[in-house]
Design an enzyme around this catalytic site. Structure first.
Site, PDB file in Angstrom:
ATOM      1  N   HIS A   1      20.713  -6.944 -26.673  1.00  0.00           N
ATOM      2  CA  HIS A   1      20.265  -7.783 -25.559  1.00  0.00           C
ATOM      3  C   HIS A   1      20.966  -7.474 -24.253  1.00  0.00           C
ATOM      4  O   HIS A   1      20.678  -8.105 -23.234  1.00  0.00           O
ATOM      5  CB  HIS A   1      20.498  -9.256 -25.914  1.00  0.00           C
ATOM      6  CG  HIS A   1      20.062  -9.614 -27.299  1.00  0.00           C
ATOM      7  ND1 HIS A   1      20.955  -9.734 -28.352  1.00  0.00           N
ATOM      8  CD2 HIS A   1      18.828  -9.828 -27.812  1.00  0.00           C
ATOM      9  CE1 HIS A   1      20.294 -10.027 -29.447  1.00  0.00           C
ATOM     10  NE2 HIS A   1      19.009 -10.093 -29.154  1.00  0.00           N
TER      11      HIS A   1
ATOM     12  N   GLY B   1      20.566 -20.343 -15.958  1.00  0.00           N
ATOM     13  CA  GLY B   1      19.533 -20.050 -16.940  1.00  0.00           C
ATOM     14  C   GLY B   1      18.518 -19.042 -16.435  1.00  0.00           C
ATOM     15  O   GLY B   1      18.112 -18.126 -17.151  1.00  0.00           O
TER      16      GLY B   1
ATOM     17  N   ARG C   1      17.612 -16.908 -10.389  1.00  0.00           N
ATOM     18  CA  ARG C   1      18.749 -17.623  -9.812  1.00  0.00           C
ATOM     19  C   ARG C   1      20.012 -16.770  -9.925  1.00  0.00           C
ATOM     20  O   ARG C   1      20.864 -16.780  -9.036  1.00  0.00           O
ATOM     21  CB  ARG C   1      18.939 -18.978 -10.485  1.00  0.00           C
ATOM     22  CG  ARG C   1      19.943 -19.866  -9.760  1.00  0.00           C
ATOM     23  CD  ARG C   1      19.896 -21.280 -10.259  1.00  0.00           C
ATOM     24  NE  ARG C   1      18.621 -21.909  -9.910  1.00  0.00           N
ATOM     25  CZ  ARG C   1      18.067 -22.894 -10.590  1.00  0.00           C
ATOM     26  NH1 ARG C   1      18.673 -23.378 -11.644  1.00  0.00           N
ATOM     27  NH2 ARG C   1      16.909 -23.409 -10.216  1.00  0.00           N
TER      28      ARG C   1
ATOM     29  N   ARG D   1      15.060  -7.405 -21.372  1.00  0.00           N
ATOM     30  CA  ARG D   1      14.247  -8.619 -21.500  1.00  0.00           C
ATOM     31  C   ARG D   1      14.191  -9.428 -20.199  1.00  0.00           C
ATOM     32  O   ARG D   1      13.925 -10.637 -20.210  1.00  0.00           O
ATOM     33  CB  ARG D   1      14.750  -9.508 -22.644  1.00  0.00           C
ATOM     34  CG  ARG D   1      14.607  -8.888 -24.023  1.00  0.00           C
ATOM     35  CD  ARG D   1      15.250  -9.755 -25.088  1.00  0.00           C
ATOM     36  NE  ARG D   1      15.066  -9.158 -26.402  1.00  0.00           N
ATOM     37  CZ  ARG D   1      14.295  -9.662 -27.373  1.00  0.00           C
ATOM     38  NH1 ARG D   1      13.628 -10.777 -27.158  1.00  0.00           N
ATOM     39  NH2 ARG D   1      14.185  -9.057 -28.546  1.00  0.00           N
TER      40      ARG D   1
ATOM     41  N   ARG E   1      28.751 -22.147 -16.956  1.00  0.00           N
ATOM     42  CA  ARG E   1      27.298 -22.291 -16.812  1.00  0.00           C
ATOM     43  C   ARG E   1      27.005 -23.131 -15.587  1.00  0.00           C
ATOM     44  O   ARG E   1      27.666 -24.147 -15.337  1.00  0.00           O
ATOM     45  CB  ARG E   1      26.710 -22.953 -18.063  1.00  0.00           C
ATOM     46  CG  ARG E   1      25.367 -23.643 -17.836  1.00  0.00           C
ATOM     47  CD  ARG E   1      24.671 -24.009 -19.120  1.00  0.00           C
ATOM     48  NE  ARG E   1      23.821 -25.171 -18.980  1.00  0.00           N
ATOM     49  CZ  ARG E   1      22.701 -25.248 -18.262  1.00  0.00           C
ATOM     50  NH1 ARG E   1      22.282 -24.205 -17.573  1.00  0.00           N
ATOM     51  NH2 ARG E   1      22.001 -26.370 -18.216  1.00  0.00           N
TER      52      ARG E   1
ATOM     53  N   GLY F   1      23.672 -25.000 -13.774  1.00  0.00           N
ATOM     54  CA  GLY F   1      22.270 -25.312 -14.021  1.00  0.00           C
ATOM     55  C   GLY F   1      21.856 -26.630 -13.410  1.00  0.00           C
ATOM     56  O   GLY F   1      22.541 -27.183 -12.538  1.00  0.00           O
ATOM     57  N   SER F   2      20.752 -27.148 -13.883  1.00  0.00           N
ATOM     58  CA  SER F   2      20.220 -28.416 -13.379  1.00  0.00           C
ATOM     59  C   SER F   2      20.175 -29.423 -14.520  1.00  0.00           C
ATOM     60  O   SER F   2      20.237 -29.065 -15.698  1.00  0.00           O
ATOM     61  CB  SER F   2      18.818 -28.220 -12.788  1.00  0.00           C
ATOM     62  OG  SER F   2      17.941 -27.675 -13.758  1.00  0.00           O
TER      63      SER F   2
ATOM     64  N   GLU G   1      20.505 -32.049 -20.299  1.00  0.00           N
ATOM     65  CA  GLU G   1      20.206 -30.641 -20.038  1.00  0.00           C
ATOM     66  C   GLU G   1      19.949 -29.984 -21.387  1.00  0.00           C
ATOM     67  O   GLU G   1      19.671 -30.703 -22.355  1.00  0.00           O
ATOM     68  CB  GLU G   1      21.342 -29.976 -19.238  1.00  0.00           C
ATOM     69  CG  GLU G   1      22.730 -30.165 -19.807  1.00  0.00           C
ATOM     70  CD  GLU G   1      23.095 -29.125 -20.835  1.00  0.00           C
ATOM     71  OE1 GLU G   1      23.322 -27.966 -20.458  1.00  0.00           O
ATOM     72  OE2 GLU G   1      23.178 -29.460 -22.040  1.00  0.00           O
ATOM     73  N   MET G   2      20.040 -28.651 -21.496  1.00  0.00           N
ATOM     74  CA  MET G   2      19.609 -28.034 -22.753  1.00  0.00           C
ATOM     75  C   MET G   2      20.535 -26.951 -23.313  1.00  0.00           C
ATOM     76  O   MET G   2      20.175 -26.312 -24.297  1.00  0.00           O
ATOM     77  CB  MET G   2      18.198 -27.439 -22.587  1.00  0.00           C
ATOM     78  CG  MET G   2      17.139 -28.451 -22.202  1.00  0.00           C
ATOM     79  SD  MET G   2      15.452 -27.795 -22.234  1.00  0.00           S
ATOM     80  CE  MET G   2      15.169 -27.647 -23.994  1.00  0.00           C
ATOM     81  N   GLU G   3      21.716 -26.741 -22.722  1.00  0.00           N
ATOM     82  CA  GLU G   3      22.500 -25.588 -23.165  1.00  0.00           C
ATOM     83  C   GLU G   3      24.003 -25.799 -23.375  1.00  0.00           C
ATOM     84  O   GLU G   3      24.642 -25.014 -24.085  1.00  0.00           O
ATOM     85  CB  GLU G   3      22.327 -24.426 -22.163  1.00  0.00           C
ATOM     86  CG  GLU G   3      20.970 -23.781 -22.148  1.00  0.00           C
ATOM     87  CD  GLU G   3      19.979 -24.411 -21.186  1.00  0.00           C
ATOM     88  OE1 GLU G   3      18.779 -24.170 -21.305  1.00  0.00           O
ATOM     89  OE2 GLU G   3      20.435 -25.187 -20.298  1.00  0.00           O
TER      90      GLU G   3
ATOM     91  N   SER H   1      18.868 -32.611 -10.537  1.00  0.00           N
ATOM     92  CA  SER H   1      17.597 -32.275  -9.886  1.00  0.00           C
ATOM     93  C   SER H   1      16.567 -33.391 -10.013  1.00  0.00           C
ATOM     94  O   SER H   1      15.588 -33.434  -9.257  1.00  0.00           O
ATOM     95  CB  SER H   1      17.022 -30.994 -10.489  1.00  0.00           C
ATOM     96  OG  SER H   1      16.833 -31.147 -11.885  1.00  0.00           O
ATOM     97  N   ASP H   2      16.784 -34.285 -10.981  1.00  0.00           N
ATOM     98  CA  ASP H   2      15.838 -35.377 -11.234  1.00  0.00           C
ATOM     99  C   ASP H   2      16.607 -36.608 -11.697  1.00  0.00           C
ATOM    100  O   ASP H   2      17.531 -36.493 -12.496  1.00  0.00           O
ATOM    101  CB  ASP H   2      14.837 -34.997 -12.337  1.00  0.00           C
ATOM    102  CG  ASP H   2      14.072 -33.730 -12.040  1.00  0.00           C
ATOM    103  OD1 ASP H   2      12.979 -33.832 -11.460  1.00  0.00           O
ATOM    104  OD2 ASP H   2      14.575 -32.645 -12.395  1.00  0.00           O
TER     105      ASP H   2
ATOM    106  N   ARG I   1      15.433 -26.983  -5.067  1.00  0.00           N
ATOM    107  CA  ARG I   1      16.102 -26.478  -6.274  1.00  0.00           C
ATOM    108  C   ARG I   1      16.724 -25.108  -6.022  1.00  0.00           C
ATOM    109  O   ARG I   1      17.714 -24.743  -6.640  1.00  0.00           O
ATOM    110  CB  ARG I   1      15.116 -26.400  -7.438  1.00  0.00           C
ATOM    111  CG  ARG I   1      14.713 -27.747  -7.990  1.00  0.00           C
ATOM    112  CD  ARG I   1      13.556 -27.625  -8.970  1.00  0.00           C
ATOM    113  NE  ARG I   1      12.987 -28.916  -9.288  1.00  0.00           N
ATOM    114  CZ  ARG I   1      13.279 -29.635 -10.358  1.00  0.00           C
ATOM    115  NH1 ARG I   1      14.150 -29.175 -11.235  1.00  0.00           N
ATOM    116  NH2 ARG I   1      12.724 -30.814 -10.576  1.00  0.00           N
TER     117      ARG I   1
END
Length: 235
Positions: A4, A20, A24, A43, A87, A89-90, A180-182, A204-205, A218
């Site tokens: 990768h 992410g 960005r 990728r 990291r 991110g938002s 968030e997700m990570e 962001s929200d 953003r």
């Protein structure tokens, strides 16, 4: 090199700043690194290495979700000997105190993900902590830079869309103040491999008030968070 990441080992810096979104990552590198070199594009996951205030950094995307950040950060830690990953991110806010545009310093992350268990990392009650020294540096530097920041727990969700209402998601998030997700995957890898990790997020929200950033905002409103990441990574 890995399946990768085609960068040579000496093309990756000891400290990595990771958003992410590959675009960005490109924006961060262009606006913050001197002599930035593209060292990976496998990728479409861009990685750039260059200098910021005289210190080498790598800026690399990690994709979306715990499995994706799990792959990219594990390889950086394990095969490229990266010492610290921050990291950027938002996030969506679960708290009225966290306003759109504020920075979140994720002192720990809760999740229902099996990722930590899969790699042999104990996660009592589904919660993993960031590196305490990085949290301390982030809080100190946010105050010094005049950045509106909140040090709190985040919830790393495996689903962007789910069957629960906002109220139900808040109740099931182990006391988290943002989603968030990570972060949980990053913290699991850091603990497994004895490395340093922190997640910084821009709200962001607001899932409480319904306020949301525009697409343009953003792209342009994350500069404070990015500046903070370089400040603490450069120490």
């Amino acid at each position: 090199m890995t399946p990768h990441n085609k960068a040579k080992k000496d093309e990756i810096a000891p400290v990595a700043i990771m958003p992410g979104d590959p675009l960005r990552a490109q924006w961060i590198a262009k606006n913050n690194l001197e002599d930035a070199r593209l060292v990976n594009d496998v990728r479409g996951i861009f990685a750039y290495t260059g200098a910021h205030n005289g210190k080498l950094f790598t800026v690399m995307a990690h994709g979306m979700g715990i499995p994706s950040i799990g792959i990219y950060t594990w390889e950086l830690f394990k095969f490229y000997e990266v010492k610290t990953i921050i990291r950027v991110g938002s996030a969506g806010s679960y708290s009225k105190q966290i306003k759109v545009g504020d920075v979140i310093i994720a002192k720990d992350a809760a999740s229902f993900s099996p990722y930590a268990s899969d790699i042999g990392v104990p996660a009592p009650e589904g919660i993993l902590a960031a590196t305490p020294l990085l949290v301390e540096r982030a809080c100190q530097n946010a105050e010094r830079l005049g950045i509106s920041a909140h040090c709190c727990r985040v919830f790393s969700s495996d689903s962007f869309y789910n069957k629960y209402s906002v109220e139900e998601n808040i109740k099931r998030s182990h006391g988290a103040e943002a989603v968030e997700m990570e972060a949980f995957g990053l913290y699991a890898n850091a603990q497994a491999l004895g490395k340093n990790a922190l997640t910084l997020l821009t709200c962001s929200d607001s899932l409480v008030t319904g306020e949301s950033m525009s697409a343009e905002a953003r792209q342009t409103s994350f500069s404070g968070m990015v500046k903070l990441a370089f400040e603490i990574g450069g120490i």
